[in-house]
Design an enzyme around this catalytic site. Structure first.
Site, PDB file in Angstrom:
ATOM      1  N   GLN A 127      -7.436   3.301   4.785  1.00  0.00           N
ATOM      2  CA  GLN A 127      -6.631   2.137   4.407  1.00  0.00           C
ATOM      3  C   GLN A 127      -5.303   2.200   5.145  1.00  0.00           C
ATOM      4  OE1 GLN A 127      -5.011   2.605   0.543  1.00  0.00           O
ATOM      5  NE2 GLN A 127      -4.544   0.449   0.212  1.00  0.00           N
ATOM      6  N   GLY A 128      -5.056   1.268   6.031  1.00  0.00           N
ATOM      7  CA  GLY A 128      -3.800   1.237   6.786  1.00  0.00           C
ATOM      8  C   GLY A 128      -2.889   0.168   6.221  1.00  0.00           C
ATOM      9  N   SER A 130       0.420   1.254   4.254  1.00  0.00           N
ATOM     10  CA  SER A 130       1.800   1.751   4.269  1.00  0.00           C
ATOM     11  C   SER A 130       2.301   1.990   5.694  1.00  0.00           C
ATOM     12  CB  SER A 130       1.896   3.071   3.498  1.00  0.00           C
ATOM     13  OG  SER A 130       1.387   2.917   2.208  1.00  0.00           O
ATOM     14  N   SER A 162      -4.921   8.144   4.036  1.00  0.00           N
ATOM     15  CA  SER A 162      -5.872   9.168   3.617  1.00  0.00           C
ATOM     16  C   SER A 162      -7.175   8.995   4.391  1.00  0.00           C
ATOM     17  CB  SER A 162      -6.171   9.049   2.126  1.00  0.00           C
ATOM     18  OG  SER A 162      -4.968   9.044   1.390  1.00  0.00           O
ATOM     19  N   GLU A 245      -8.366  -1.004  -6.137  1.00  0.00           N
ATOM     20  CA  GLU A 245      -7.904   0.388  -5.989  1.00  0.00           C
ATOM     21  C   GLU A 245      -7.607   0.986  -7.364  1.00  0.00           C
ATOM     22  OE1 GLU A 245      -4.172   0.854  -3.849  1.00  0.00           O
ATOM     23  OE2 GLU A 245      -4.716   2.896  -3.315  1.00  0.00           O
ATOM     24  N   GLU A 364       7.189   3.593 -10.873  1.00  0.00           N
ATOM     25  CA  GLU A 364       8.166   2.515 -11.099  1.00  0.00           C
ATOM     26  C   GLU A 364       7.512   1.153 -10.840  1.00  0.00           C
ATOM     27  OE1 GLU A 364       8.765   5.227  -9.216  1.00  0.00           O
ATOM     28  OE2 GLU A 364      10.114   6.254 -10.606  1.00  0.00           O
TER      29      GLU A 364
HETATM   30  C1  LIG Z   1      -1.491  11.367  -1.609  1.00  0.00           C
HETATM   31  C2  LIG Z   1      -1.155  10.015  -1.052  1.00  0.00           C
HETATM   32  C3  LIG Z   1      -2.142   9.270  -0.424  1.00  0.00           C
HETATM   33  C4  LIG Z   1      -1.842   8.017   0.109  1.00  0.00           C
HETATM   34  N1  LIG Z   1      -2.832   7.339   0.763  1.00  0.00           N
HETATM   35  C5  LIG Z   1      -2.542   6.152   1.344  1.00  0.00           C
HETATM   36  C6  LIG Z   1      -3.527   5.443   2.110  1.00  0.00           C
HETATM   37  O1  LIG Z   1      -4.667   5.894   2.243  1.00  0.00           O
HETATM   38  N2  LIG Z   1      -3.170   4.288   2.714  1.00  0.00           N
HETATM   39  C7  LIG Z   1      -1.931   3.755   2.592  1.00  0.00           C
HETATM   40  O2  LIG Z   1      -1.694   2.679   3.136  1.00  0.00           O
HETATM   41  N3  LIG Z   1      -0.963   4.382   1.895  1.00  0.00           N
HETATM   42  C8  LIG Z   1      -1.241   5.573   1.267  1.00  0.00           C
HETATM   43  N4  LIG Z   1      -0.265   6.243   0.573  1.00  0.00           N
HETATM   44  C9  LIG Z   1       1.089   5.699   0.566  1.00  0.00           C
HETATM   45  C10 LIG Z   1       1.515   5.087  -0.770  1.00  0.00           C
HETATM   46  O3  LIG Z   1       0.815   3.902  -1.005  1.00  0.00           O
HETATM   47  C11 LIG Z   1       3.029   4.871  -0.674  1.00  0.00           C
HETATM   48  O4  LIG Z   1       3.629   6.130  -0.562  1.00  0.00           O
HETATM   49  C12 LIG Z   1       3.543   4.146  -1.895  1.00  0.00           C
HETATM   50  O5  LIG Z   1       3.108   2.816  -1.896  1.00  0.00           O
HETATM   51  C13 LIG Z   1       5.079   4.175  -1.947  1.00  0.00           C
HETATM   52  O6  LIG Z   1       5.629   3.715  -0.772  1.00  0.00           O
HETATM   53  P1  LIG Z   1       6.755   4.544  -0.006  1.00  0.00           P
HETATM   54  O7  LIG Z   1       6.282   5.966   0.130  1.00  0.00           O
HETATM   55  O8  LIG Z   1       7.106   3.812   1.216  1.00  0.00           O
HETATM   56  O9  LIG Z   1       7.984   4.582  -1.004  1.00  0.00           O
HETATM   57  P2  LIG Z   1       9.010   3.383  -1.277  1.00  0.00           P
HETATM   58  O10 LIG Z   1       8.269   2.124  -1.490  1.00  0.00           O
HETATM   59  O11 LIG Z   1      10.053   3.399  -0.217  1.00  0.00           O
HETATM   60  O12 LIG Z   1       9.624   3.844  -2.648  1.00  0.00           O
HETATM   61  C14 LIG Z   1      10.673   4.829  -2.756  1.00  0.00           C
HETATM   62  C15 LIG Z   1      11.117   4.900  -4.215  1.00  0.00           C
HETATM   63  O13 LIG Z   1      11.635   3.615  -4.631  1.00  0.00           O
HETATM   64  C16 LIG Z   1      10.942   3.152  -5.786  1.00  0.00           C
HETATM   65  N5  LIG Z   1      10.769   1.690  -5.732  1.00  0.00           N
HETATM   66  C17 LIG Z   1      10.297   0.971  -4.671  1.00  0.00           C
HETATM   67  N6  LIG Z   1      10.265  -0.344  -5.000  1.00  0.00           N
HETATM   68  C18 LIG Z   1      10.692  -0.452  -6.276  1.00  0.00           C
HETATM   69  C19 LIG Z   1      10.862  -1.552  -7.180  1.00  0.00           C
HETATM   70  N7  LIG Z   1      10.575  -2.819  -6.822  1.00  0.00           N
HETATM   71  N8  LIG Z   1      11.328  -1.277  -8.424  1.00  0.00           N
HETATM   72  C20 LIG Z   1      11.627  -0.007  -8.824  1.00  0.00           C
HETATM   73  N9  LIG Z   1      11.492   1.068  -7.986  1.00  0.00           N
HETATM   74  C21 LIG Z   1      11.025   0.849  -6.744  1.00  0.00           C
HETATM   75  C22 LIG Z   1       9.589   3.838  -5.742  1.00  0.00           C
HETATM   76  O14 LIG Z   1       9.014   3.946  -7.037  1.00  0.00           O
HETATM   77  C23 LIG Z   1       9.953   5.223  -5.160  1.00  0.00           C
HETATM   78  O15 LIG Z   1      10.426   6.060  -6.185  1.00  0.00           O
HETATM   79  C24 LIG Z   1      -0.532   7.490   0.009  1.00  0.00           C
HETATM   80  C25 LIG Z   1       0.455   8.242  -0.644  1.00  0.00           C
HETATM   81  C26 LIG Z   1       0.162   9.483  -1.171  1.00  0.00           C
HETATM   82  C27 LIG Z   1       1.236  10.251  -1.866  1.00  0.00           C
END
Ligand SMILES: Cc1cc2nc3c(=O)[nH]c(=O)nc-3n(C[C@H](O)[C@H](O)[C@H](O)COP(=O)(O)OP(=O)(O)OC[C@H]3O[C@@H](n4cnc5c(N)ncnc54)[C@H](O)[C@@H]3O)c2cc1C
Length: 381
Positions: A127-128, A130, A162, A245, A364
């Site tokens: 899944q692409g 993020s 992933s 999902e 969150e």
């Molecule tokens: C083990 C693992 C597997 C993953 N696999 C995939 C995958 O296969 N494909 C893929 O595309 N992604 C994947 N991800 C990515 C995951 O979907 C993102 O990490 C997640 O959506 C959060 O985005 P970010 O890391 O950019 O954090 P951000 O969105 O930048 O968030 C940073 C912080 O701000 C908070 N925050 C953000 N927006 C809000 C809001 N509106 N209100 C309150 N708080 C907020 C968040 O809760 C977090 O604490 C994976 C992540 C992990 C840990």
């Protein structure tokens, strides 16, 4: 409401239990999950066996290689797999996200090309979504898709993908119109991961394993026939993926938690020695598990009535992920120094559980969903 198995469900459960007994080698039970399951060819072989046994895609229509069974059979499947401590099908993203999205938005050609191969593990998907600047805020995706005749030319970077190191195909959210209003310029593509210009770089996690990856796209040509939904409607298609999902995973997560709570109880019986505070913490985890179980039945009720996962999925994912972190911490605490000398199961589970409150929607973000869509509170923005 009667939560016991119907006659058909009980027969299915017994048959599956017998099948697992006959087909799953003893040494393959009780693995740690995580990246370990991809260490050898067994993952695909086992997934193929599940498919041949008729257990992959239980609820998918028969014409796409599924079993056309009710959702309750899928729930029983997860329960029995966890009970046998069986490794799951390797096509987590294909089965849970790409497949349902293709069924909802795909052309006949796309359905014929991919669905049965997802079930048989001939095709592994990633899944692409993020990107470095777009996680919770998926609408901020900047990986570009520029239309040139019969192809889109894709450039940009995804992160945390992933299984991308194994994947044959990727469901990709791209920006096809940078001038469009927010949510309206996105296009959803199916990308062949073996195309020229796709580069995958594994990222090592806190467990020491590399389950997820960066993906770089450098002038990658994607046929227009690989688009899911219309150009500019990628947001709506992505919402289908995200609903699935979280929506159908609850039983798998709860069943795995059931196994962990069982292991916790075994340690607690040996080590707690009547300490009231610790007894209370252990009991609280067991009670939480029961609450999660019944929320799952409620979610199953919605799914059976409507065919679409409801917002209960977000609440289940939230409670499960936070409980898994507490539970694995408690397990390690009870084991003390012995936890370092044993097979490392609790240690690995605790480190892996850190990602649970981030993946598939952070806590969150899930609280926002529950507040807005379940409780009807004013939107946060
Ligand atoms: C083990 C693992 C597997 C993953 N696999 C995939 C995958 O296969 N494909 C893929 O595309 N992604 C994947 N991800 C990515 C995951 O979907 C993102 O990490 C997640 O959506 C959060 O985005 P970010 O890391 O950019 O954090 P951000 O969105 O930048 O968030 C940073 C912080 O701000 C908070 N925050 C953000 N927006 C809000 C809001 N509106 N209100 C309150 N708080 C907020 C968040 O809760 C977090 O604490 C994976 C992540 C992990 C840990």
């Amino acid at each position: 409401m009667d939560l016991r198995d119907t006659q058909e469900e009980a027969a299915f459960r017994a048959e599956l239990r017998g099948w697992l007994e006959a087909n799953l080698p003893g040494e393959r039970r009780g693995g740690r999950g995580g990246a370990q399951r991809f260490d050898d060819a067994f993952g695909r072989e086992w997934s193929r066996k599940l498919y041949d046994g008729g257990y992959a895609g239980l609820t998918w229509p028969k014409e796409y290689g599924g079993a056309g069974a009710p959702y309750s059979f899928q729930a029983i499947f997860y329960e029995e797999m966890a009970r046998a401590q069986a490794p799951g099908h390797v096509g987590v993203i294909g089965l849970g996200m790409a497949g349902p999205t293709i069924m909802a938005h795909g052309t006949d050609e796309q359905k014929q090309a991919h669905l049965s191969k997802i079930l048989s593990a001939e095709e592994i998907w990633c899944q692409g979504f993020s990107e470095p600047g777009a996680g919770s805020d998926l609408a901020a995706a900047r990986t570009s898709a520029e239309r040139r005749g019969d192809v889109y030319v894709v450039n940009g970077q995804k992160v945390w993908s992933s299984f991308a190191q194994l994947a044959d195909f990727c469901i990709l959210v791209t920006l096809s119109d940078p001038d469009a209003k927010r949510y309206q310029g996105l296009t959803y593509l199916i990308v062949d991961m073996h195309s020229p210009g796709v580069e995958v770089r594994p990222l090592r996690q806190i467990t020491g394993e590399a389950e997820f990856n960066e993906i770089f796209f450098n002038d990658v040509q994607v046929p227009v026939s690989n688009r899911l939904g219309e150009e500019g409607e990628g947001w709506q298609v992505a919402m289908t993926t995200l609903l699935h999902e979280r929506g159908t995973l609850g039983f798998a997560l709860t069943a795995a938690l059931d196994v962990s709570v069982g292991k916790l109880l075994e340690i607690a019986r040996e080590r707690v020695n009547g300490d009231a505070g610790t007894r209370e913490r252990v009991a609280a985890e067991w009670i939480e598990l029961q609450a999660l179980r019944y929320t799952n039945y409620r979610a199953l009720g919605t799914l059976q009535r409507t065919g679409i996962p409801g917002p209960e999925g977000s609440a289940i994912k939230l409670r499960w992920s936070e409980q898994n972190q507490r539970l694995t911490k408690l397990g390690r605490e009870l084991l003390g120094a012995d936890g370092i000398l044993d097979d490392g199961w609790w240690h690995h589970q605790q480190l892996r559980s850190r990602g649970n409150t981030i993946e598939a929607g952070t806590s969150e973000v899930l609280r926002n969903i529950v507040a807005e869509r379940v409780l009807g509170l004013p939107r946060s923005r």
